[in-house]
Design an enzyme around this catalytic site. Structure first.
Site, PDB file in Angstrom:
ATOM      1  N   TYR A  40       1.011  -1.227   0.006  1.00 51.66           N
ATOM      2  CA  TYR A  40       0.026   0.100   0.145  1.00 51.66           C
ATOM      3  C   TYR A  40       1.037   1.131   0.005  1.00 51.66           C
ATOM      4  O   TYR A  40       1.835   1.233   0.399  1.00 51.66           O
ATOM      5  CB  TYR A  40      -0.951  -0.154   1.303  1.00 51.66           C
ATOM      6  CG  TYR A  40      -1.982  -1.108   1.221  1.00 51.66           C
ATOM      7  CD1 TYR A  40      -3.420  -0.802   0.904  1.00 51.66           C
ATOM      8  CD2 TYR A  40      -1.650  -2.347   1.265  1.00 51.66           C
ATOM      9  CE1 TYR A  40      -4.249  -1.701   0.852  1.00 51.66           C
ATOM     10  CE2 TYR A  40      -2.650  -3.394   1.506  1.00 51.66           C
ATOM     11  CZ  TYR A  40      -4.146  -3.046   1.172  1.00 51.66           C
ATOM     12  OH  TYR A  40      -4.866  -3.999   1.144  1.00 51.66           O
ATOM     13  N   GLU A  41       0.176   2.253  -0.598  1.00 49.45           N
ATOM     14  CA  GLU A  41       1.312   3.596  -0.987  1.00 49.45           C
ATOM     15  C   GLU A  41       1.823   4.159   0.483  1.00 49.45           C
ATOM     16  O   GLU A  41       2.713   4.979   0.452  1.00 49.45           O
ATOM     17  CB  GLU A  41       0.509   4.403  -1.730  1.00 49.45           C
ATOM     18  CG  GLU A  41      -0.694   5.221  -1.284  1.00 49.45           C
ATOM     19  CD  GLU A  41      -1.305   6.204  -2.382  1.00 49.45           C
ATOM     20  OE1 GLU A  41      -0.821   7.305  -2.232  1.00 49.45           O
ATOM     21  OE2 GLU A  41      -2.157   5.819  -2.913  1.00 49.45           O
ATOM     22  N   SER A  42       1.146   3.985   1.686  1.00 48.74           N
ATOM     23  CA  SER A  42       1.519   4.412   2.673  1.00 48.74           C
ATOM     24  C   SER A  42       2.864   3.804   3.475  1.00 48.74           C
ATOM     25  O   SER A  42       3.424   4.132   4.284  1.00 48.74           O
ATOM     26  CB  SER A  42       0.608   4.591   3.977  1.00 48.74           C
ATOM     27  OG  SER A  42      -0.292   3.046   4.124  1.00 48.74           O
TER      28      SER A  42
END
Length: 259
Positions: free
Chosen positions: A49-51
């Site tokens: 996930y981009e986080s």
């Protein structure tokens, strides 16, 4: 077991993820399908996930990329810059899994506005990391419910490039990877036609007619020479999906089916 069209869509999308692949996941329908794949056919899929979470294994579906469930269940967490620069732009992402508000016949995505950009009818959530995922992942899968409002002849705004204007447009833009390789809806599965890269229907879900697909598409949709019928969801897939949704609803205070 009986099933809904939404369940058929999620199962069909989950089946597209190969075991062991590295998948950059969007929130919402892509996350639901990717986690169903992890729980069923592809237990060794690596969800990013981009986080920053790498190898996330959430027990419930995240509300956002900042949901603590992702970091707590991940193999490791790295800075967002590393996710994009090292993993995505470094060519280490096998599949980008994206949703959309609108999509066109070449797999270009709009998640920005409906109507004029400066005076829109609807202001959508925006791009997030989707443009980079669509541009740099080795391949891209798109999942969304099908209607003439979402499958449009011309996008109001191109947020994330698929195959551009078709043909060799993506290559001329200098974008790596194969671009979108599948659009999975509640009615059918579409894949890009060789050469033109226009999306055509390659599989209909059980009970769905060609007329239904035509009515739910804003362009003159075409069908492959050989159109298959999607395999119905198995009891194992439906049980895993419903259990995931039930856990998510309980954790987030939602009614069943809202997850």
């Amino acid at each position: 077991m009986t099933y809904t069209t939404n369940e058929m869509m999620t199962v069909a999308a989950a089946r597209r993820l190969k075991n062991g692949s590295v998948c950059f996941v969007g929130i919402g329908l892509p996350s639901k399908a990717a986690n169903l794949a992890r729980l069923t056919s592809s237990p060794d899929v690596v969800l990013i996930y981009e986080s920053g979470p790498i190898g996330a294994k959430p027990s419930v579906l995240p509300l956002s990329i900042g949901d603590g469930e992702l970091a707590e269940t991940a193999d490791t967490v790295v800075p967002t810059g590393e996710i994009f620069r090292y993993w995505l732009q470094g060519g280490r992402i096998d599949v980008g899994f994206l949703g959309a508000a609108q999509v066109d016949r070449f797999g270009n995505i709009n998640t920005t506005v409906v109507g004029d950009y400066f005076s829109p009818k609807v202001r959508l959530p925006g791009a997030g990391g989707a443009p980079e995922i669509a541009g740099s992942a080795k391949s891209v899968l798109i999942i969304l419910k099908q209607s003439a409002r979402s499958f449009v002849d011309k996008l109001d705004f191109i947020t994330s490039v698929g195959h551009g204007e078709g043909g060799d447009s993506r290559k001329r833009l200098g974008l790596p990877g194969a671009g979108p390789v599948g659009i999975i809806t509640d009615l059918c599965i579409m894949e890009p036609e060789e050469g033109t890269h226009e999306f055509v229907v390659t599989a209909l879900h059980p009970g769905v007619t060609r007329e239904q697909v035509v009515a739910a598409t804003g362009w003159a949709i075409r069908f492959a020479e050989h159109v298959e019928t999607s395999a119905e969801p198995t009891d194992v897939e439906l049980t895993a999906l419903r259990d995931l949704e039930a856990r998510t609803a309980a954790a987030h205070g939602q009614a069943p089916g809202e997850a």
